[in-house]
Design an enzyme around this catalytic site. Sequence first.
Site, mmCIF file in Angstrom:
data_model
loop_
_atom_site.group_PDB
_atom_site.id
_atom_site.type_symbol
_atom_site.label_atom_id
_atom_site.label_comp_id
_atom_site.label_asym_id
_atom_site.label_seq_id
_atom_site.Cartn_x
_atom_site.Cartn_y
_atom_site.Cartn_z
ATOM 1 N N VAL A 169 1.228 6.229 13.775
ATOM 2 C CA VAL A 169 0.561 5.193 12.976
ATOM 3 C C VAL A 169 1.211 3.829 13.222
ATOM 4 O O VAL A 169 0.530 2.806 13.265
ATOM 5 C CB VAL A 169 0.543 5.572 11.470
ATOM 6 C CG1 VAL A 169 -0.040 4.436 10.639
ATOM 7 C CG2 VAL A 169 -0.269 6.839 11.256
ATOM 8 N N GLY A 170 2.522 3.809 13.442
ATOM 9 C CA GLY A 170 3.201 2.547 13.758
ATOM 10 C C GLY A 170 2.575 1.867 14.964
ATOM 11 O O GLY A 170 2.395 0.651 15.004
ATOM 12 N N GLU A 203 9.214 15.878 15.534
ATOM 13 C CA GLU A 203 9.645 15.675 14.148
ATOM 14 C C GLU A 203 8.831 16.618 13.262
ATOM 15 O O GLU A 203 7.611 16.476 13.157
ATOM 16 C CB GLU A 203 9.390 14.224 13.732
ATOM 17 C CG GLU A 203 9.910 13.929 12.348
ATOM 18 C CD GLU A 203 9.595 12.522 11.884
ATOM 19 O OE1 GLU A 203 8.461 12.060 12.108
ATOM 20 O OE2 GLU A 203 10.477 11.880 11.292
ATOM 21 N N GLY A 239 6.661 4.637 8.464
ATOM 22 C CA GLY A 239 5.824 5.825 8.574
ATOM 23 C C GLY A 239 6.005 6.450 9.938
ATOM 24 O O GLY A 239 7.028 6.259 10.594
ATOM 25 N N SER A 240 4.993 7.157 10.386
ATOM 26 C CA SER A 240 5.108 7.898 11.639
ATOM 27 C C SER A 240 4.996 6.972 12.846
ATOM 28 O O SER A 240 4.412 5.894 12.770
ATOM 29 C CB SER A 240 4.000 8.955 11.703
ATOM 30 O OG SER A 240 2.748 8.312 11.666
ATOM 31 N N THR A 241 5.507 7.441 13.966
ATOM 32 C CA THR A 241 5.446 6.669 15.206
ATOM 33 C C THR A 241 3.983 6.467 15.635
ATOM 34 O O THR A 241 3.608 5.377 16.088
ATOM 35 C CB THR A 241 6.267 7.392 16.296
ATOM 36 O OG1 THR A 241 7.626 7.402 15.848
ATOM 37 C CG2 THR A 241 6.186 6.694 17.639
ATOM 38 N N GLU A 276 9.567 0.939 10.950
ATOM 39 C CA GLU A 276 10.594 1.966 10.676
ATOM 40 C C GLU A 276 9.892 3.296 10.849
ATOM 41 O O GLU A 276 9.070 3.675 10.018
ATOM 42 C CB GLU A 276 11.112 1.846 9.239
ATOM 43 C CG GLU A 276 11.701 0.508 8.868
ATOM 44 C CD GLU A 276 13.055 0.249 9.495
ATOM 45 O OE1 GLU A 276 13.666 1.199 10.034
ATOM 46 O OE2 GLU A 276 13.494 -0.905 9.478
ATOM 47 N N CYS A 318 13.281 10.880 7.222
ATOM 48 C CA CYS A 318 13.139 10.383 8.601
ATOM 49 C C CYS A 318 14.400 10.601 9.421
ATOM 50 O O CYS A 318 14.334 10.807 10.624
ATOM 51 C CB CYS A 318 12.758 8.907 8.580
ATOM 52 S SG CYS A 318 13.865 7.914 7.572
ATOM 53 N N LYS A 337 0.855 -1.183 0.000
ATOM 54 C CA LYS A 337 0.000 0.000 0.000
ATOM 55 C C LYS A 337 0.890 1.232 0.000
ATOM 56 O O LYS A 337 1.485 1.596 1.014
ATOM 57 C CB LYS A 337 -0.932 0.042 1.211
ATOM 58 C CG LYS A 337 -2.036 1.071 0.954
ATOM 59 C CD LYS A 337 -2.667 1.643 2.177
ATOM 60 C CE LYS A 337 -1.933 2.770 2.824
ATOM 61 N NZ LYS A 337 -1.759 3.973 1.996
HETATM 62 P P1 NAD Z 1 2.126 8.074 8.106
HETATM 63 O O1 NAD Z 1 2.426 7.271 9.297
HETATM 64 O O2 NAD Z 1 1.070 9.108 8.180
HETATM 65 O O3 NAD Z 1 1.744 7.134 6.875
HETATM 66 C C1 NAD Z 1 2.570 6.061 6.471
HETATM 67 C C2 NAD Z 1 1.709 5.033 5.781
HETATM 68 O O4 NAD Z 1 0.781 4.505 6.739
HETATM 69 C C3 NAD Z 1 0.866 5.583 4.632
HETATM 70 O O5 NAD Z 1 0.815 4.624 3.601
HETATM 71 C C4 NAD Z 1 -0.504 5.746 5.272
HETATM 72 O O6 NAD Z 1 -1.576 5.668 4.357
HETATM 73 C C5 NAD Z 1 -0.531 4.554 6.214
HETATM 74 N N1 NAD Z 1 -1.474 4.666 7.325
HETATM 75 C C6 NAD Z 1 -1.986 5.786 7.883
HETATM 76 N N2 NAD Z 1 -2.855 5.471 8.867
HETATM 77 C C7 NAD Z 1 -2.883 4.123 8.946
HETATM 78 C C8 NAD Z 1 -3.564 3.194 9.772
HETATM 79 N N3 NAD Z 1 -4.412 3.581 10.714
HETATM 80 N N4 NAD Z 1 -3.328 1.880 9.590
HETATM 81 C C9 NAD Z 1 -2.456 1.445 8.657
HETATM 82 N N5 NAD Z 1 -1.808 2.270 7.820
HETATM 83 C C10 NAD Z 1 -1.995 3.613 7.959
HETATM 84 O O7 NAD Z 1 3.533 8.711 7.675
HETATM 85 P P2 NAD Z 1 3.821 9.647 6.448
HETATM 86 O O8 NAD Z 1 3.287 11.002 6.767
HETATM 87 O O9 NAD Z 1 3.412 9.010 5.165
HETATM 88 O O10 NAD Z 1 5.416 9.651 6.447
HETATM 89 C C11 NAD Z 1 6.135 10.436 7.294
HETATM 90 C C12 NAD Z 1 6.595 9.657 8.510
HETATM 91 O O11 NAD Z 1 7.272 8.475 8.088
HETATM 92 C C13 NAD Z 1 7.589 10.413 9.342
HETATM 93 O O12 NAD Z 1 7.309 10.224 10.704
HETATM 94 C C14 NAD Z 1 8.912 9.774 8.973
HETATM 95 O O13 NAD Z 1 9.907 9.892 9.939
HETATM 96 C C15 NAD Z 1 8.509 8.369 8.763
HETATM 97 N N6 NAD Z 1 9.492 7.680 7.929
HETATM 98 C C16 NAD Z 1 10.314 6.773 8.532
HETATM 99 C C17 NAD Z 1 11.294 6.125 7.777
HETATM 100 C C18 NAD Z 1 12.212 5.121 8.407
HETATM 101 O O14 NAD Z 1 12.823 4.356 7.678
HETATM 102 N N7 NAD Z 1 12.331 5.067 9.712
HETATM 103 C C19 NAD Z 1 11.429 6.425 6.425
HETATM 104 C C20 NAD Z 1 10.573 7.348 5.852
HETATM 105 C C21 NAD Z 1 9.604 7.971 6.618
#
Ligand code: NAD
Length: 501
Positions: A249-250, A399, A245-247, A268, A302, A192
Site C-alpha cells: 500500500v505504501g 512478513e 502500513g504495508s509495503t 513506515e 512491524c 484516517k
Molecule cells: P495496510 O497497508 O493494509 O493499511 C494501512 C492503512 O492504509 C490503513 O489505514 C488502510 O485503510 C490504508 N490503505 C489501504 N489501501 C490504501 C490505498 N490504496 N490508499 C491509501 N490508503 C490505503 O496495512 P495494515 O494491514 O493496516 O497494517 C499492517 C502493515 O503495517 C504491516 O505491513 C506492518 O509491518 C506495517 N506497519 C509498519 C509500521 C512501521 O512503523 N514501519 C508500524 C505498524 C505497522
Amino acid sequence: MANHCNGKLDYSMKLPTIKFTKLFINGEFVDSVSGGTFETIDPRTGEAIAIVAEGAKEDIDLAVKAARQAFDHGPWSRMSGSERATIMMKFADLIDENIEELAALDCVDAGKLFSMGKAVDIPQVANCLRYYAGAADKIHGEVLKMSRPLFGYTLREPIGVVGHIIPWNFPSTMFFMKVAPAMAAGCTMIVKPAEQTPLSALFYAHLAKQAGVPDGVINVVPGFGPTAGAAISSHMDIDKVSFTGSTEVGRKVMQAAAASNLKPVSLELGGKSPFLVFDDVDVDTAVELAFFSTIYNKGEVCVAASRIFVQEDIYDEFVKKLAEKAKGWKVGDPFDPTVSQGPQVDKQQFEKILSYIEIGKKEGATLLTGGKALNSKGYYIEPTIFINVRDDMAIARDEIFGPVMSVMKFKTIDEAIRRGNDTKYGLAAGIMTKSLDVANTVSRSLRAGVIWINCYFAFDKDCPFGGFKMSGFERDNGLEALHKYLQVKSVVTPIHNSPWL
Ligand code: NAD
C-alpha cells in the site's frame, strides 16, 4: 472488574460504552455525506461492536477544506509554539484522565491486552504529546555564513495540511506518532485510522476538542483504504502524506502522491527483522527475549523479529527452552490479566497467518510448537515456532504479522550478518552477545533503521524510528519526526544595501 458468572470469569464488565462513531470534521461529529456506515468487529468473538460512519472521497474533501481553512486562516499555525504546547499539555492530561476507557477501546477493536494498554500504550501517547509540546517553542532556523556580503537565514515553517494514514496494530500509538509532531509543527491534519480500529481515534478527536484544539486542526475520517485512504494520497490540496502500513500500500500511496500534486510522503512500512543470538549469552535470557521479540502483541508488530538466528553451540539448548516457554504461554481474552496474548485483529489476518503455517509445513519446516487456531470463536492462534527453516522458505521471507517464529542455526559472525541482511526489508534487528566487538561489528553491518543490542522493542519517543530498503523512509519519533512536518525557507538580503551583488 471481572465478574464471576457460572463459576467462570467474565471480563465483559470492562466493555466500554461506544460514544463516538461519526466522522470528526471541522470540530463536529457528522454523518458521512453518503450516509454509509460499516461495522467494527470485536476480534474476541467475530461480532460487531459498533456501526461507524464510513468516510469516502467527498468526506475527505470536506475534511481537507476544513484543514486548509484552519491552516491558511486559522490561529493554530500562527500562535506561538508555547501556546500550542499549552493546548497539547491539556490534551495529554485529558488522555490520562481516560486511560481505562481508551485501553478498553483498543482492546475490543484490536484484541490488544487491556493491561498493556493501561500500563503502556495509553500513558505513552500522553507522554508523546508532552514530548512534542516541549519542542513546539524550540523550532529554529539558522543564521547562514554566506560567501558574499549577504545576510541569510532560514525559517522552519509548518508544511501545511497533512494526511495521516495509519494501521491497526497500535491504534493509539500510531495516531500520536503522527499527530503529536505535526501539531507541534503547526500543521493541520486529516487522520484516517485503519478500518479495523476507528474507535480510539474518534475518542481522541473528542478529547482534542475538549483540550481547546481549534476546529479544523485535527479531522478524523474512518473509512476504507481504496476509497478514503486513496482520496488522501491523491488529494491536490494536501501538502504531505505520512503513511504507516504495508509495503504494497505504501507503494500505491507514493504513486498517487506523484500522480497528483507531487506532495512529499513519508513511509513506515513492513519488516522481517532478524534477531541474532551469539553463543556467549545466557540462554535463558536469550530465550525470553527472542520469544517476546516475535510473539509480543500476537506478532502483529512491524518490527517483530520473526527470524531468530542462533549460533550452533547453544542451538539445541535454546530450542528446547523455547518450546517450554511457548507451552507456558497463555492465549485468551485480552481483558483477562493473566493472559499474555489476545486474538488476531480480524478474520482476514487470522486466515492469512494460518495459511502461512500450512505453507511452512508444506515447505518442509518442522513445527516445534503451536500451529493451530484456538477456541471456537474469535481469532486466537497458538504461538507457533518452526525449526529447520531454510532462508528461501516463504515463512522466512514474507512478513506474516502473526505469532509465528522461524528459528535458524548459524556458525560464524559473517554468516549471521549475511543471512540477517538477506531480506528486502530493513526495519529493525536484534543482537544478543556479551562481546562489545561482536555488537559493534554486527550493528554497523546490519542494514536496518534500528538495532537493539541485548534488548528488543526499546522504543523511546526521543529515538528516531523508521526503515531502510523496502521498509520505507523518513523517521517517526524524536526531533526527526518534528522536522518532517516542517519545511525550510531561506531568506536573503544584502548587507550593504546594494541589490545587485
Ligand atoms: P495496510 O497497508 O493494509 O493499511 C494501512 C492503512 O492504509 C490503513 O489505514 C488502510 O485503510 C490504508 N490503505 C489501504 N489501501 C490504501 C490505498 N490504496 N490508499 C491509501 N490508503 C490505503 O496495512 P495494515 O494491514 O493496516 O497494517 C499492517 C502493515 O503495517 C504491516 O505491513 C506492518 O509491518 C506495517 N506497519 C509498519 C509500521 C512501521 O512503523 N514501519 C508500524 C505498524 C505497522
